[in-house]
Scaffold this motif. Structure first.
Motif, PDB file in Angstrom:
ATOM      1  N   ALA A 129      12.871   7.012   6.485  1.00  0.00           N
ATOM      2  CA  ALA A 129      12.725   8.295   7.156  1.00  0.00           C
ATOM      3  C   ALA A 129      11.335   8.846   6.630  1.00  0.00           C
ATOM      4  CB  ALA A 129      13.874   9.029   7.035  1.00  0.00           C
ATOM      5  N   ALA A 130      11.090   8.857   5.327  1.00  0.00           N
ATOM      6  CA  ALA A 130      10.149   9.542   4.743  1.00  0.00           C
ATOM      7  C   ALA A 130       8.830   8.909   5.333  1.00  0.00           C
ATOM      8  CB  ALA A 130      10.070   9.659   3.319  1.00  0.00           C
ATOM      9  N   VAL A 131       8.608   7.573   5.437  1.00  0.00           N
ATOM     10  CA  VAL A 131       7.556   7.144   5.602  1.00  0.00           C
ATOM     11  C   VAL A 131       7.206   6.980   7.193  1.00  0.00           C
ATOM     12  CG1 VAL A 131       6.297   4.632   5.547  1.00  0.00           C
ATOM     13  CG2 VAL A 131       7.545   5.153   3.703  1.00  0.00           C
ATOM     14  N   MET A 132       8.273   7.120   7.782  1.00  0.00           N
ATOM     15  CA  MET A 132       7.943   7.309   9.316  1.00  0.00           C
ATOM     16  C   MET A 132       7.406   8.690   9.507  1.00  0.00           C
ATOM     17  SD  MET A 132       8.774   4.701  11.205  1.00  0.00           S
ATOM     18  CE  MET A 132       8.187   3.506   9.635  1.00  0.00           C
ATOM     19  N   GLN A 133       8.099   9.642   8.908  1.00  0.00           N
ATOM     20  CA  GLN A 133       7.632  11.129   9.255  1.00  0.00           C
ATOM     21  C   GLN A 133       6.431  11.569   8.786  1.00  0.00           C
ATOM     22  OE1 GLN A 133      11.144  13.339   7.697  1.00  0.00           O
ATOM     23  NE2 GLN A 133      12.522  12.514   9.581  1.00  0.00           N
ATOM     24  N   ASP A 134       6.158  11.070   7.613  1.00  0.00           N
ATOM     25  CA  ASP A 134       4.960  11.528   6.850  1.00  0.00           C
ATOM     26  C   ASP A 134       4.280  10.252   6.069  1.00  0.00           C
ATOM     27  OD1 ASP A 134       3.377  12.825   5.957  1.00  0.00           O
ATOM     28  OD2 ASP A 134       4.434  13.885   4.211  1.00  0.00           O
ATOM     29  N   PRO A 135       3.609   9.526   6.806  1.00  0.00           N
ATOM     30  CA  PRO A 135       3.160   8.544   6.030  1.00  0.00           C
ATOM     31  C   PRO A 135       1.562   8.812   5.239  1.00  0.00           C
ATOM     32  CG  PRO A 135       2.240   8.368   8.307  1.00  0.00           C
ATOM     33  CD  PRO A 135       3.506   9.367   8.080  1.00  0.00           C
ATOM     34  N   LYS A 136       1.855   8.395   3.834  1.00  0.00           N
ATOM     35  CA  LYS A 136       0.600   8.733   3.149  1.00  0.00           C
ATOM     36  C   LYS A 136      -0.581   8.054   3.008  1.00  0.00           C
ATOM     37  CE  LYS A 136       3.085  12.453   1.312  1.00  0.00           C
ATOM     38  NZ  LYS A 136       2.863  13.775   1.769  1.00  0.00           N
ATOM     39  N   HIS A 137      -0.474   6.696   3.290  1.00  0.00           N
ATOM     40  CA  HIS A 137      -1.509   5.734   3.237  1.00  0.00           C
ATOM     41  C   HIS A 137      -2.406   5.594   4.730  1.00  0.00           C
ATOM     42  CE1 HIS A 137      -3.916   2.137   2.618  1.00  0.00           C
ATOM     43  NE2 HIS A 137      -3.778   2.467   1.395  1.00  0.00           N
ATOM     44  N   PRO A 138      -3.701   5.932   4.591  1.00  0.00           N
ATOM     45  CA  PRO A 138      -4.166   5.781   6.055  1.00  0.00           C
ATOM     46  C   PRO A 138      -3.992   4.647   6.730  1.00  0.00           C
ATOM     47  CG  PRO A 138      -5.763   6.357   4.157  1.00  0.00           C
ATOM     48  CD  PRO A 138      -4.579   6.183   3.421  1.00  0.00           C
ATOM     49  N   ALA A 184      -5.082   2.346  -8.009  1.00  0.00           N
ATOM     50  CA  ALA A 184      -3.555   2.213  -8.583  1.00  0.00           C
ATOM     51  C   ALA A 184      -2.645   2.836  -7.697  1.00  0.00           C
ATOM     52  CB  ALA A 184      -3.535   2.933 -10.027  1.00  0.00           C
ATOM     53  N   ALA A 185      -1.318   2.303  -7.893  1.00  0.00           N
ATOM     54  CA  ALA A 185      -0.197   2.948  -7.322  1.00  0.00           C
ATOM     55  C   ALA A 185       0.082   4.208  -8.016  1.00  0.00           C
ATOM     56  CB  ALA A 185       0.741   2.081  -7.154  1.00  0.00           C
ATOM     57  N   ARG A 186       0.185   5.286  -7.015  1.00  0.00           N
ATOM     58  CA  ARG A 186       0.434   6.434  -7.555  1.00  0.00           C
ATOM     59  C   ARG A 186       1.994   6.889  -6.975  1.00  0.00           C
ATOM     60  NH1 ARG A 186      -4.732   9.897  -7.152  1.00  0.00           N
ATOM     61  NH2 ARG A 186      -5.851   8.367  -7.767  1.00  0.00           N
ATOM     62  N   GLU A 187       2.702   7.508  -7.957  1.00  0.00           N
ATOM     63  CA  GLU A 187       4.224   7.830  -7.524  1.00  0.00           C
ATOM     64  C   GLU A 187       4.157   9.279  -6.921  1.00  0.00           C
ATOM     65  OE1 GLU A 187       6.856   6.268 -10.449  1.00  0.00           O
ATOM     66  OE2 GLU A 187       8.563   7.461  -9.493  1.00  0.00           O
ATOM     67  N   LEU A 188       4.762   9.291  -5.871  1.00  0.00           N
ATOM     68  CA  LEU A 188       4.819  10.871  -5.226  1.00  0.00           C
ATOM     69  C   LEU A 188       6.117  11.148  -5.272  1.00  0.00           C
ATOM     70  CD1 LEU A 188       2.587  10.414  -2.157  1.00  0.00           C
ATOM     71  CD2 LEU A 188       1.847  10.989  -4.576  1.00  0.00           C
ATOM     72  N   ALA A 189       6.666  12.408  -5.045  1.00  0.00           N
ATOM     73  CA  ALA A 189       7.988  12.862  -4.842  1.00  0.00           C
ATOM     74  C   ALA A 189       8.887  12.011  -4.050  1.00  0.00           C
ATOM     75  CB  ALA A 189       8.052  14.306  -4.560  1.00  0.00           C
ATOM     76  N   GLY A 190       9.983  11.933  -4.439  1.00  0.00           N
ATOM     77  CA  GLY A 190      11.139  11.034  -3.561  1.00  0.00           C
ATOM     78  C   GLY A 190      11.039   9.796  -3.767  1.00  0.00           C
ATOM     79  N   ALA A 191      10.330   9.151  -4.797  1.00  0.00           N
ATOM     80  CA  ALA A 191      10.555   7.788  -5.097  1.00  0.00           C
ATOM     81  C   ALA A 191       9.376   7.222  -4.140  1.00  0.00           C
ATOM     82  CB  ALA A 191      12.010   7.220  -4.937  1.00  0.00           C
ATOM     83  N   LEU A 221       5.764   5.582  -3.595  1.00  0.00           N
ATOM     84  CA  LEU A 221       4.619   4.683  -4.167  1.00  0.00           C
ATOM     85  C   LEU A 221       3.411   4.832  -3.203  1.00  0.00           C
ATOM     86  CD1 LEU A 221       6.218   2.086  -6.235  1.00  0.00           C
ATOM     87  CD2 LEU A 221       5.134   4.341  -7.065  1.00  0.00           C
ATOM     88  N   VAL A 222       2.143   5.111  -3.286  1.00  0.00           N
ATOM     89  CA  VAL A 222       1.189   5.201  -2.567  1.00  0.00           C
ATOM     90  C   VAL A 222      -0.057   4.668  -3.338  1.00  0.00           C
ATOM     91  CG1 VAL A 222      -0.383   6.097  -0.821  1.00  0.00           C
ATOM     92  CG2 VAL A 222       1.787   6.926  -1.194  1.00  0.00           C
ATOM     93  N   ARG A 223      -0.813   3.459  -2.617  1.00  0.00           N
ATOM     94  CA  ARG A 223      -2.092   2.998  -3.374  1.00  0.00           C
ATOM     95  C   ARG A 223      -3.295   3.469  -2.490  1.00  0.00           C
ATOM     96  NH1 ARG A 223      -2.673  -1.345  -6.806  1.00  0.00           N
ATOM     97  NH2 ARG A 223      -0.488  -2.446  -7.318  1.00  0.00           N
ATOM     98  N   CYS A 224      -3.489   4.584  -2.940  1.00  0.00           N
ATOM     99  CA  CYS A 224      -4.854   5.513  -2.103  1.00  0.00           C
ATOM    100  C   CYS A 224      -5.228   6.533  -2.919  1.00  0.00           C
ATOM    101  CB  CYS A 224      -4.225   5.964  -0.821  1.00  0.00           C
ATOM    102  SG  CYS A 224      -5.533   6.803   0.086  1.00  0.00           S
ATOM    103  N   VAL A 225      -6.698   6.584  -3.163  1.00  0.00           N
ATOM    104  CA  VAL A 225      -6.984   7.319  -4.075  1.00  0.00           C
ATOM    105  C   VAL A 225      -6.995   9.004  -3.823  1.00  0.00           C
ATOM    106  CG1 VAL A 225      -8.852   5.858  -5.131  1.00  0.00           C
ATOM    107  CG2 VAL A 225      -9.318   7.300  -3.170  1.00  0.00           C
ATOM    108  N   LEU A 226      -6.759   8.908  -2.223  1.00  0.00           N
ATOM    109  CA  LEU A 226      -6.562  10.427  -1.588  1.00  0.00           C
ATOM    110  C   LEU A 226      -5.068  10.949  -1.569  1.00  0.00           C
ATOM    111  CD1 LEU A 226      -9.191   9.905   1.300  1.00  0.00           C
ATOM    112  CD2 LEU A 226      -9.371  11.064  -0.935  1.00  0.00           C
ATOM    113  N   VAL A 242       0.868  -1.157  -0.008  1.00  0.00           N
ATOM    114  CA  VAL A 242      -0.029  -0.039  -0.203  1.00  0.00           C
ATOM    115  C   VAL A 242       0.893   1.544  -0.244  1.00  0.00           C
ATOM    116  CG1 VAL A 242      -1.917  -1.060   0.882  1.00  0.00           C
ATOM    117  CG2 VAL A 242      -0.382   0.161   2.373  1.00  0.00           C
ATOM    118  N   GLU A 243       2.020   1.067   0.418  1.00  0.00           N
ATOM    119  CA  GLU A 243       3.087   2.265   0.593  1.00  0.00           C
ATOM    120  C   GLU A 243       4.319   1.714   0.682  1.00  0.00           C
ATOM    121  OE1 GLU A 243       2.137   5.282   3.431  1.00  0.00           O
ATOM    122  OE2 GLU A 243       3.665   6.523   2.910  1.00  0.00           O
ATOM    123  N   SER A 244       5.387   2.733  -0.233  1.00  0.00           N
ATOM    124  CA  SER A 244       6.742   2.360  -0.180  1.00  0.00           C
ATOM    125  C   SER A 244       7.246   3.777  -0.306  1.00  0.00           C
ATOM    126  CB  SER A 244       7.285   1.311  -1.125  1.00  0.00           C
ATOM    127  OG  SER A 244       7.064   1.824  -2.459  1.00  0.00           O
ATOM    128  N   GLY A 245       8.436   3.887   0.326  1.00  0.00           N
ATOM    129  CA  GLY A 245       9.495   4.920   0.401  1.00  0.00           C
ATOM    130  C   GLY A 245      10.672   4.786   1.188  1.00  0.00           C
TER     131      GLY A 245
END
Lengths: 334, 356
Positions: free
Chosen positions: A249-258, A313-320, A322-327, A243-246
Motif C-alpha cells: 500500500a505504501a509503495v503504491m500510494q507514495d513511491p519514493k524512488h524515481p 546506499a539503501a536508506r531506511e525510511l519510516a514504516g520499514a 528502504l530506498v536506494r536513492c540519494v534524494l 531500489v525500493e521496498s515497503g
C-alpha cells in the motif's frame, strides 16, 4: 499477514545478504544481480516487481540454486530456514529443492515432463521427499489436485500435461510445488501467459492456498496490478538491485524512488486520450556495462553528480521502507 | 451510407463518418486432421461470420482472450490468409475481387499495413534497419535512392537517429527499438490503415508507454486509421475510439469506448473487466468473475458460445445464435439474448435492456 520482517519478532525465514550473480559464459561477464539484501518472515508474501533484465528471475533461481553452476558466479550469502543455501551439495541440495523451497514457473508445459502423467510426477516428488510408498504418494497427489480445485481430480491424475488447458496445467504445477509442504514458494510470473479471466482465478487460488498453508511466497511479476492482488510487501528491482521496498500500500500510494514513480505513471490506467502517458525516457542499462553510480541515473530526471559518483546506499525510511536513492529523504523531486 | 449494416439489420445514423473498411460476414475455419490418414478431427471456428466496419481516422480496439479470433481477423483483413466466406471492402471496393470494382492485393497492402507482436521475428535478420524499411517502397516501384531517403526520414520520425541506427541489424537493437523499426516500416508505404496486432504487448511497461505515445503522435500527423488488437483492456481503453469484444470467433459486443467501459452490456465483457487485477491493495478482487478456461474454438456448441461459462445462461441461449442488437445507444451493439427484448430469456425485457 505480518508486515515488517526486518525488525519483526519472528526470526526471518529467508535472509539474503549482498547477493550477486554474474554470468561468465560470454565475452564479457553479465552482472544480472548486484548486491541484493532482503529478509522474509515465515508466511509473508513478497512481490518483486521489475522489467525484463532487472534480475528478478535470476534472484529467484539463485534462491533455488538452479542456475547453471559452470557459467554462474554467485556471491553474498543466502540463509533459508536455517540452511546456508550456497553451501548445499548433493543430497542436502536435493532435499532442499522441493522440500524447503519450491518453484512455479510461467510455462507449466516446460516444467512438466511430457511423457509422465500429472499424478505420477506429483507422486514421484512425494516419494522422494517423504519416503512413502507409491499408493500413499498417489493419495497425496489426489489430495493436492483437489486442493488446487481441479475438477474431476481423480480422473486428472492420469492426464498428461498436453491434455490439460493452460489454467489447469498451472493449477497442476502449483499442486506439484506444494505437494511436499515447502516453507517457501517461489513464483516466477506464474500468471503472465494466462488469459485475463484465468489469471485472476490463479491469483486468488494462490492467495487462498497461502492463507491456508501458511508458506512464505516470493512472487515475481512485471505487472504491478498482480503484485497488488497478492503481496504484503513489494520490492522493486532495477538493473540487478532492489531500489525500493515497503508495504504494497505504501509503495503504491507514495513511491519514493524515481524509477518506481516513473514505472507507476507509465502504466496505462484510467488516463484519458488527451493525456500523454508519462513514459520513462531511454532504456535499461546494459548489464555487461553498468554505469558507475546509480544504474537509473542516465534515465532519471532528478539525477545529480552524487548519483553518478557511487551506488547510493539503501536508506531506511519510516514504516520499514528502504530506498536506494540519494534524494530519498529530501522528497524534493516530486 | 448504411449499406454496411445489411448483415446486422441495424440502421446507423446518416451523419456517421464514412467507413474505410467494411467487413461483411467474414469467416475462417481451420480443419484439423489426425492420424496418418488425415482423418478429419474437427474444425476450428476461428472467425465465424463477423461483420463490422472501421471509420476513417478512428481507432478500433479489438479485445478478447486466446482463441477468440482477433489475430485471425487481422490476418484475414491483410489477406495473409484466405477467408472461407465473406467480403472485405476498402473504400467500397472488394479486396481481392476482380476489377473494375475489386481491388488487387498489392494495392490493398499499400493502403493497409500491419505491426506484429514479435518484433524480432518480423524483421529480416540479414537486412540492415534502413534496408528493411526501404524494402516495401522498392517493391512498389520507388527508386532505391528515394526509398532509402524515406527510410531515414521515418527512422528520425520514430525517434531513432538515422546516422546511428540506419546501418544496424535487428539483433543490435532492444525490443522497444525494434518495434519502432516495425512501425517505421509499416508507414513506409504511406498507408491509411495500420493494424497493430499486440504491437506493444511484449514490451516492458516503461517502453510500452513510449511506443503508445509515438503511435498517437503518428496517427495525428499522418491521419491514420488504427485497428488496435490487444488483450490489455487498459491500453485498449486508452487508445480506442470504439471497441470490439470477441469471444470464440464471434463479436460479443461492439461500441464506443465509453459505452463498452461505462455501460457494459454483455456478461462476457463484464467478466473481462472485473478480471482485471485491482491497482489498489485495499480493494483486492474477492471472487473470480468466471470459472474455468475459455473453451476451445474447435467445434463450438450451437447457440451462444459464452453460455457454458455465463452466469445468466438459460435454455434460450442454447437454442438461438445471438445476433447483434442495439444496447443503449444505436452504435453500441451486443450479441446477447438478455438484451434482445422478447427473446424469451427471463431477464430480457425492454426495461432492463438499457440498464447496464
Amino acid at each position: 499477514m505480518t508486515m515488517p520482517s526486518v525488525n519483526g519478532e519472528q526470526p526471518a525465514l529467508v535472509s539474503v545478504r549482498n547477493l550477486s550473480v554474474a554470468f561468465t559464459g560470454g565475452a564479457r561477464p553479465v552482472h544480472a544481480v548486484n548486491g541484493v539484501d532482503f529478509d522474509l518472515a515465515p508466511g509473508e508474501v513478497l512481490g518483486v516487481i521489475g522489467e525484463s533484465g532487472s534480475g528478478k528471475s535470476v534472484t529467484l533461481r539463485a534462491l533455488l540454486r538452479i542456475l547453471p553452476p559452470r557459467r554462474t558466479r554467485i556471491g553474498g550469502s543466502l540463509r533459508i530456514a536455517g540452511k546456508d543455501v550456497l553451501a548445499l551439495q548433493g543430497r542436502a541440495l536435493e532435499d532442499y529443492r522441493g522440500g524447503v523451497a519450491s518453484m512455479i514457473f510461467q510455462e507449466p508445459m516446460l516444467a512438466f515432463d511430457p511423457v509422465f502423467s500429472i499424478g505420477d510426477q506429483i507422486a514421484e516428488s512425494v516419494m522422494r521427499h517423504r519416503r512413502v510408498g507409491k499408493a500413499q504418494a498417489k493419495q497425496r497427489a489426489l489430495e493436492m489436485l483437489e486442493l488446487v480445485q481441479i475438477p474431476n481430480a481423480k480422473r486428472r491424475l492420469d492426464a498428461y500435461p498436453h491434455e490439460m488447458s493452460g489454467g489447469m496445467r498451472q493449477r497442476a504445477m502449483i499442486a506439484l510445488a506444494l505437494a511436499c509442504a515447502p516453507k517457501l514458494l517461489l513464483a516466477d510470473e506464474p500468471t503472465t501467459a494466462l488469459d485475463a479471466t484465468v489469471q485472476i482465478q490463479i491469483l486468488l487460488l494462490l492467495r487462498e492456498l497461502q492463507r491456508e498453508l501458511g508458506m512464505a511466497v516470493i512472487f515475481i511479476t512485471h505487472d504491478v496490478g498482480v503484485a497488488c492482488e497478492v503481496a504484503d510487501r513489494v520490492a522493486v528491482m532495477y538493473a540487478g538491485r532492489l531500489v525500493e521496498s515497503g508495504s504494497v500500500a505504501a509503495v503504491m500510494q507514495d513511491p519514493k524512488h524515481p524509477y518506481t514513480s516513473g514505472l507507476l505513471s507509465s502504466i496505462v490506467h484510467g488516463q484519458t486520450r488527451d493525456q500523454r502517458i508519462e513514459a520513462i525516457p531511454g532504456a535499461p542499462p546494459d548489464l555487461a556495462d553498468l554505469p558507475a553510480g546509480c544504474s537509473f541515473a542516465p534515465r532519471c530526471r532528478f539525477a545529480v553528480d552524487a548519483c553518478r559518483a557511487e551506488v547510493p546506499a539503501a536508506r531506511e525510511l519510516a514504516g520499514a521502507r528502504l530506498v536506494r536513492c540519494v534524494l530519498a529523504d529530501e522528497a524534493e523531486w516530486d | 451510407m448504411s449499406t454496411h449494416d445489411r448483415s446486422t439489420n441495424v440502421a446507423s445514423s446518416n451523419d456517421s463518418p464514412r467507413p474505410v473498411l467494411d467487413v461483411r460476414e467474414l469467416r475462417k475455419y481451420f480443419p484439423l486432421s489426425s492420424g496418418i490418414f488425415n482423418k478429419r478431427a474437427g474444425t476450428v471456428h476461428a472467425v465465424d461470420d463477423i461483420s463490422f466496419s472501421v471509420m476513417a481516422g478512428e481507432t478500433l480496439g479489438i479485445v478478447g482472450e486466446s482463441g477468440c479470433g482477433k489475430s485471425t481477423t487481422a490476418r484475414l483483413l491483410m489477406r495473409l490468409i484466405e477467408p472461407d466466406a465473406g467480403r472485405v471492402l476498402l473504400d467500397g471496393r472488394g479486396i481481392a475481387e476482380p476489377a473494375p470494382h475489386g481491388l488487387a492485393i498489392g494495392e490493398v497492402r499499400r493502403q493497409m499495413q500491419m505491426v506484429f507482436q514479435d518484433s524480432f521475428a518480423s524483421l529480416n535478420p540479414r537486412l540492415t534497419i534502413e534496408d528493411s524499411i526501404a524494402f516495401g517502397p522498392v517493391v512498389h516501384g520507388l527508386p532505391r535512392r528515394q526509398a532509402k531517403a524515406r527510410a531515414r526520414e521515418l527512422l528520425a520520425r520514430v525517434g531513432l537517429a538515422p546516422e546511428r541506427y540506419a546501418a544496424r541489424y535487428p539483433h543490435e537493437l532492444s525490443g522497444g527499438q525494434r518495434q519502432r523499426i516495425n512501425i517505421a516500416r509499416a508507414l513506409a508505404l504511406e498507408p491509411r490503415i495500420v493494424i497493430l496486432d499486440e504491437a506493444v504487448s511484449a514490451l516492458d511497461k516503461s517502453v510500452e508507454a513510449q511506443v503508445l505515445n509515438l503511435l498517437l503522435d503518428l496517427k495525428r500527423e499522418f491521419g491514420l486509421t488504427y485497428l488496435f488488437i490487444s488483450h490489455d483492456l487498459n491500453v485498449v481503453r486508452y487508445m480506442s475510439d470504439r471497441v470490439m469484444v470477441m469471444y470464440l470467433g464471434k463479436i460479443a459486443e461492439i461500441g464506443p469506448v465509453e459505452a463498452i467501459f461505462g455501460g457494459t452490456a454483455h456478461p462476457y465483457t463484464k467478466a473481462l473487466l472485473s478480471a482485471m487485477p485491482s491497482m489498489d491493495p485495499a480493494r483486492r478482487t474477492q471472487k473470480p468473475p468466471l470459472t474455468g478456461d475459455p473453451p476451445s474454438p474447435i467445434d463450438p456448441p450451437p447457440g451462444c458460445r459464452f453460455r457454458t461459462r455465463c452466469l445468466y445462461a438459460e435454455d434460450v441461449c442454447a437454442r438461438l445464435d445471438p445476433q447483434l442488437v442495439i444496447a443503449g445507444s444505436p452504435d453500441h451493439r451486443v450479441a446477447c439474448e438478455i438484451l434482445r427484448p422478447a427473446s424469451g430469456h427471463s431477464l430480457a425485457a425492454p426495461a432492463i435492456a438499457h440498464a447496464a
